[in-house]
Design an enzyme around this catalytic site. Structure first.
Site, PDB file in Angstrom:
ATOM      1  CD  GLU A   1      32.730  45.957  80.248  1.00  0.00           C
ATOM      2  OE1 GLU A   1      33.499  45.774  79.285  1.00  0.00           O
ATOM      3  OE2 GLU A   1      32.096  47.007  80.422  1.00  0.00           O
TER       4      GLU A   1
ATOM      5  CG  ASP B   1      40.399  46.271  84.088  1.00  0.00           C
ATOM      6  OD1 ASP B   1      41.522  45.865  84.470  1.00  0.00           O
ATOM      7  OD2 ASP B   1      40.005  46.152  82.921  1.00  0.00           O
TER       8      ASP B   1
ATOM      9  CG  ASP C   1      45.599  36.678  79.865  1.00  0.00           C
ATOM     10  OD1 ASP C   1      45.852  35.783  79.028  1.00  0.00           O
ATOM     11  OD2 ASP C   1      46.475  37.351  80.425  1.00  0.00           O
TER      12      ASP C   1
ATOM     13  CE  LYS D   1      54.278  30.405  76.883  1.00  0.00           C
ATOM     14  NZ  LYS D   1      55.521  30.799  77.588  1.00  0.00           N
TER      15      LYS D   1
ATOM     16  CB  THR E   1      37.514  46.949  71.697  1.00  0.00           C
ATOM     17  OG1 THR E   1      38.001  45.610  71.520  1.00  0.00           O
ATOM     18  CG2 THR E   1      36.239  46.903  72.540  1.00  0.00           C
TER      19      THR E   1
END
Length: 259
Positions: free
Chosen positions: A90, A115, A165, A169, A238
């Site tokens: 993950e 992470d 994320d 833009k 979540t």
């Protein structure tokens, strides 16, 4: 933060690997006393830095003599497990609540959770200890280096990327994780039949993900219509997802299989 080596490093890969555009930004937020204590206590046993300097032995990483289905390695079977357990990677687990819930629901599966967010790393370790989960290991650092330098070919039974994320833009789209080059890289450690599960609440990113996966020969859509998948029960909702739904965002799941 952990100068004595009892916790994750600030920059585990250091100068060993090239500087490049990254898909993540380390978040600077406060580590609570409980998270810090969990990191000091559990990191040496259940955590590792993604330094790109060695190949990970998954059998050794997840070894736990008290866990059913795990056996001690012999010299003749170094790096092997007689009863091989699936390992799912993950990438990006936030504060770890969903990861801990999935680990509890799948005790027969080992979860390799990666992470760069120190509070989240500490929180996931705390949750794993509180719930008696022996099938979670936490990696600190860049998942690209992990995939490219530290995992053996065909060692993973699955890959999960939930709410990466979106870099909304246009000039930042090159920072998005799910791109053709990433799928090329992930294809190596993924064994045939491995399930890749992605989710996002950013519609343009969802469409890009679908296009990229659909155009890559190493993956096939599990949906007969070639579109998005219903949310599988195994993926818990979540707090981040709930916030997106409250804003009117539509959550999209993608389920592809390694050919």
């Amino acid at each position: 933060m952990f100068p004595d080596g009892t916790g994750p490093s600030a920059d585990p890969a250091g100068s060993h690997h090239e500087r490049r555009i990254r898909s993540f930004q380390p978040r600077r937020s406060r580590v609570t006393s409980g998270q810090r204590a969990a990191l000091r206590r559990l990191w040496p046993q259940w955590g590792f830095d993604i330094d790109g300097m060695r190949r990970i032995d998954l059998a050794e990483l997840f070894a736990d003599p008290g866990r059913p289905g795990t056996v001690e390695k012999s010299a003749e079977r170094a790096g092997q497990r007689e009863e091989e357990r699936p390992v799912v990677l993950e990438i990006g687990f936030g504060m770890g609540e969903a990861t801990a819930e999935m680990a509890a629901a799948e005790p027969e599966t080992d979860l390799l959770a990666v992470d760069v967010h120190t509070p989240g790393q500490g929180n996931l370790l705390r949750l794993a200890e509180e719930r008696g989960l022996t099938n979670v290991r936490v990696g600190n650092g860049d998942a690209i280096i992990l995939l490219r330098e530290m995992l053996a070919p065909e060692c993973l039974s699955g890959l999960r990327v939930y709410f990466p994320d979106p870099w909304p833009k246009k000039r930042h789209h090159k920072r998005r994780l799910i791109q053709y080059e990433f799928l090329d890289l992930a294809a190596g450690p993924l064994r045939s039949g491995a399930l890749v599960h992605c989710a996002t609440d950013w519609e343009p990113y969802a469409e890009q993900m679908l296009d990229v996966f659909s155009g890559h020969p190493a993956y096939e859509n599990t949906q007969l219509d070639g579109g998005f998948a219903p949310r599988p029960a195994i993926r818990p909702r979540t707090r981040f997802e709930e916030q997106g739904l409250e804003k009117g965002h539509k959550v999209r799941d993608l389920l592809f299989r390694r050919v």
